[in-house]
Scaffold this motif. Structure first.
Motif, PDB file in Angstrom:
ATOM      1  N   ARG A  67       0.813  -1.220   0.000  1.00 15.90           N
ATOM      2  CA  ARG A  67       0.000   0.000   0.000  1.00 15.90           C
ATOM      3  C   ARG A  67       0.846   1.270   0.000  1.00 15.90           C
ATOM      4  NH1 ARG A  67      -4.945   0.784   0.571  1.00 15.90           N
ATOM      5  NH2 ARG A  67      -4.809   2.424   2.128  1.00 15.90           N
ATOM      6  N   THR A  68       2.115   1.145   0.348  1.00 13.82           N
ATOM      7  CA  THR A  68       3.013   2.301   0.386  1.00 13.82           C
ATOM      8  C   THR A  68       3.186   2.857  -1.019  1.00 13.82           C
ATOM      9  OG1 THR A  68       4.212   1.271   2.221  1.00 13.82           O
ATOM     10  CG2 THR A  68       5.281   3.122   1.114  1.00 13.82           C
ATOM     11  N   VAL A  69       3.053   4.168  -1.151  1.00 14.35           N
ATOM     12  CA  VAL A  69       3.185   4.804  -2.464  1.00 14.35           C
ATOM     13  C   VAL A  69       4.038   6.062  -2.361  1.00 14.35           C
ATOM     14  CG1 VAL A  69       0.976   3.943  -3.371  1.00 14.35           C
ATOM     15  CG2 VAL A  69       1.066   6.150  -2.222  1.00 14.35           C
ATOM     16  N   VAL A  70       4.411   6.543  -3.532  1.00 16.68           N
ATOM     17  CA  VAL A  70       5.146   7.795  -3.648  1.00 16.68           C
ATOM     18  C   VAL A  70       4.250   8.797  -4.365  1.00 16.68           C
ATOM     19  CG1 VAL A  70       7.167   8.931  -4.642  1.00 16.68           C
ATOM     20  CG2 VAL A  70       7.363   6.593  -3.749  1.00 16.68           C
ATOM     21  N   ILE A  71       3.999   9.924  -3.713  1.00 16.51           N
ATOM     22  CA  ILE A  71       3.262  11.017  -4.346  1.00 16.51           C
ATOM     23  C   ILE A  71       4.328  11.932  -4.949  1.00 16.51           C
ATOM     24  CG2 ILE A  71       1.704  12.978  -4.023  1.00 16.51           C
ATOM     25  CD1 ILE A  71       0.643  11.510  -1.489  1.00 16.51           C
ATOM     26  N   VAL A  72       4.390  11.973  -6.271  1.00 16.21           N
ATOM     27  CA  VAL A  72       5.376  12.809  -6.952  1.00 16.21           C
ATOM     28  C   VAL A  72       4.768  14.189  -7.134  1.00 16.21           C
ATOM     29  CG1 VAL A  72       6.814  13.087  -9.007  1.00 16.21           C
ATOM     30  CG2 VAL A  72       6.322  10.788  -8.127  1.00 16.21           C
ATOM     31  N   MET A  73       5.509  15.195  -6.663  1.00 16.52           N
ATOM     32  CA  MET A  73       5.025  16.574  -6.707  1.00 16.52           C
ATOM     33  C   MET A  73       6.082  17.482  -7.295  1.00 16.52           C
ATOM     34  SD  MET A  73       3.190  17.007  -3.009  1.00 16.52           S
ATOM     35  CE  MET A  73       2.264  18.387  -3.649  1.00 16.52           C
ATOM     36  N   ASP A  74       5.641  18.579  -7.859  1.00 16.12           N
ATOM     37  CA  ASP A  74       6.535  19.669  -8.228  1.00 16.12           C
ATOM     38  C   ASP A  74       6.347  20.739  -7.171  1.00 16.12           C
ATOM     39  OD1 ASP A  74       7.830  18.787 -10.539  1.00 16.12           O
ATOM     40  OD2 ASP A  74       6.098  19.291 -11.782  1.00 16.12           O
ATOM     41  N   VAL A  75       7.410  20.999  -6.422  1.00 19.63           N
ATOM     42  CA  VAL A  75       7.374  22.033  -5.394  1.00 19.63           C
ATOM     43  C   VAL A  75       8.400  23.071  -5.809  1.00 19.63           C
ATOM     44  CG1 VAL A  75       7.677  22.565  -2.958  1.00 19.63           C
ATOM     45  CG2 VAL A  75       6.692  20.370  -3.631  1.00 19.63           C
ATOM     46  N   GLY A  76       7.929  24.249  -6.155  1.00 20.65           N
ATOM     47  CA  GLY A  76       8.826  25.244  -6.729  1.00 20.65           C
ATOM     48  C   GLY A  76       9.251  24.741  -8.094  1.00 20.65           C
ATOM     49  N   GLU A  77      10.528  24.653  -8.315  1.00 25.66           N
ATOM     50  CA  GLU A  77      11.048  24.166  -9.594  1.00 25.66           C
ATOM     51  C   GLU A  77      11.520  22.725  -9.510  1.00 25.66           C
ATOM     52  OE1 GLU A  77      10.991  26.028 -12.482  1.00 25.66           O
ATOM     53  OE2 GLU A  77       9.815  27.368 -11.218  1.00 25.66           O
ATOM     54  N   ALA A  78      11.411  22.114  -8.329  1.00 28.29           N
ATOM     55  CA  ALA A  78      12.007  20.792  -8.140  1.00 28.29           C
ATOM     56  C   ALA A  78      10.955  19.714  -7.908  1.00 28.29           C
ATOM     57  CB  ALA A  78      12.957  20.835  -6.947  1.00 28.29           C
ATOM     58  N   PRO A  79      11.148  18.551  -8.527  1.00 29.52           N
ATOM     59  CA  PRO A  79      10.259  17.428  -8.218  1.00 29.52           C
ATOM     60  C   PRO A  79      10.700  16.785  -6.913  1.00 29.52           C
ATOM     61  CG  PRO A  79      11.865  16.752  -9.845  1.00 29.52           C
ATOM     62  CD  PRO A  79      12.112  18.210  -9.578  1.00 29.52           C
ATOM     63  N   ILE A  80       9.760  16.227  -6.189  1.00 32.54           N
ATOM     64  CA  ILE A  80      10.053  15.471  -4.966  1.00 32.54           C
ATOM     65  C   ILE A  80       9.008  14.385  -4.846  1.00 32.54           C
ATOM     66  CG2 ILE A  80       8.748  17.052  -3.490  1.00 32.54           C
ATOM     67  CD1 ILE A  80      11.431  16.034  -1.587  1.00 32.54           C
ATOM     68  N   GLY A  81       9.399  13.271  -4.260  1.00 33.01           N
ATOM     69  CA  GLY A  81       8.471  12.190  -3.995  1.00 33.01           C
ATOM     70  C   GLY A  81       8.216  12.085  -2.503  1.00 33.01           C
ATOM     71  N   LEU A  82       6.960  12.075  -2.126  1.00 34.89           N
ATOM     72  CA  LEU A  82       6.578  11.914  -0.722  1.00 34.89           C
ATOM     73  C   LEU A  82       6.163  10.468  -0.500  1.00 34.89           C
ATOM     74  CD1 LEU A  82       4.349  15.104  -0.262  1.00 34.89           C
ATOM     75  CD2 LEU A  82       6.813  14.872   0.112  1.00 34.89           C
ATOM     76  N   ILE A  83       6.884   9.774   0.367  1.00 35.19           N
ATOM     77  CA  ILE A  83       6.531   8.387   0.689  1.00 35.19           C
ATOM     78  C   ILE A  83       5.480   8.417   1.789  1.00 35.19           C
ATOM     79  CG2 ILE A  83       7.357   6.165   1.535  1.00 35.19           C
ATOM     80  CD1 ILE A  83      10.184   7.006   0.561  1.00 35.19           C
ATOM     81  N   VAL A  84       4.314   7.814   1.492  1.00 33.48           N
ATOM     82  CA  VAL A  84       3.208   7.783   2.453  1.00 33.48           C
ATOM     83  C   VAL A  84       2.684   6.351   2.573  1.00 33.48           C
ATOM     84  CG1 VAL A  84       2.590  10.190   1.972  1.00 33.48           C
ATOM     85  CG2 VAL A  84       1.441   8.359   0.727  1.00 33.48           C
ATOM     86  N   ASP A  85       1.940   6.090   3.646  1.00 36.19           N
ATOM     87  CA  ASP A  85       1.423   4.741   3.900  1.00 36.19           C
ATOM     88  C   ASP A  85       0.422   4.293   2.847  1.00 36.19           C
ATOM     89  OD1 ASP A  85       3.002   4.893   6.145  1.00 36.19           O
ATOM     90  OD2 ASP A  85       1.334   4.965   7.570  1.00 36.19           O
ATOM     91  N   GLY A  86      -0.302   5.221   2.265  1.00 33.40           N
ATOM     92  CA  GLY A  86      -1.285   4.896   1.224  1.00 33.40           C
ATOM     93  C   GLY A  86      -2.103   6.125   0.902  1.00 33.40           C
TER      94      GLY A  86
END
Length: 174
Positions: free
Chosen positions: A94-113
């Motif tokens: 169920r663990t996933v990565v929410i890929v976001m653009d924050v400012g000019e940089a991409p980041i992945g947030l690891i969350v439980d689901g």
């Protein structure tokens, strides 16, 4: 006219098309960390992906788990549980990565689901200043009320400060 068509064909992170009546600024992708529900505005969300092989990176905070190569793009990963001082938990199906653009940089947030995309109008959001002393830049944008549930709405610009995602130059070039 072409821009109107492009706008009409955009979709939400859950794959459903945006309707003209949808107010994207009031749409939040909700996700679980333990038994709590959190949300981020979908404006910055680019996609949701399953866990992948993570390459560790030295000299970063413990909540930056490393980087992934997502279709040729190097994306740093932040374990949101660790960022909030919660106990570490083994990643599962169920663990996933929410890929976001924050400012000019991409980041992945690891969350439980991930839970769902919800429309939470401003009238249903209690702002962070109502919850104890306000930090200079609080990570909590507000508490969203959804029926009898609540979700902690996060300010992703504060959650992901530049010092968290800046990688050594040789790593970013890899």
């Amino acid at each position: 006219m072409a821009q109107d068509t492009a706008e009409a064909n955009r979709s939400r992170p859950d794959g459903l098309p945006l309707r003209e009546a949808d107010n994207i600024d009031e749409m939040y992708l909700t996700f679980a960390l333990g038994s709590e529900e959190y949300g981020v505005n979908i404006v910055g969300v680019t996609e949701i992906v399953g866990m992948q092989r993570i390459m560790s990176v030295p000299d970063v905070p413990n909540y930056i788990k490393g980087v992934i190569n997502l279709r040729g793009k190097v994306i740093p990963l932040m374990d949101v549980r660790l960022r909030f001082g919660m106990p570490e938990r083994a990643y599962d199906e169920r663990t996933v990565v929410i890929v976001m653009d924050v400012g000019e940089a991409p980041i992945g947030l690891i969350v439980d689901g991930v839970s769902e995309v919800l429309e939470i109008p401003p009238s249903q959001v209690d702002r962070h200043t109502q919850f104890g002393r306000a930090a200079s830049r609080p990570v909590i944008a507000g508490i969203g009320r959804i029926g009898d549930r609540v979700a902690v709405l996060l300010d992703t610009a504060v959650l992901v400060s530049e010092s968290d995602v800046s990688l050594p130059a040789e790593m970013a070039a890899a």
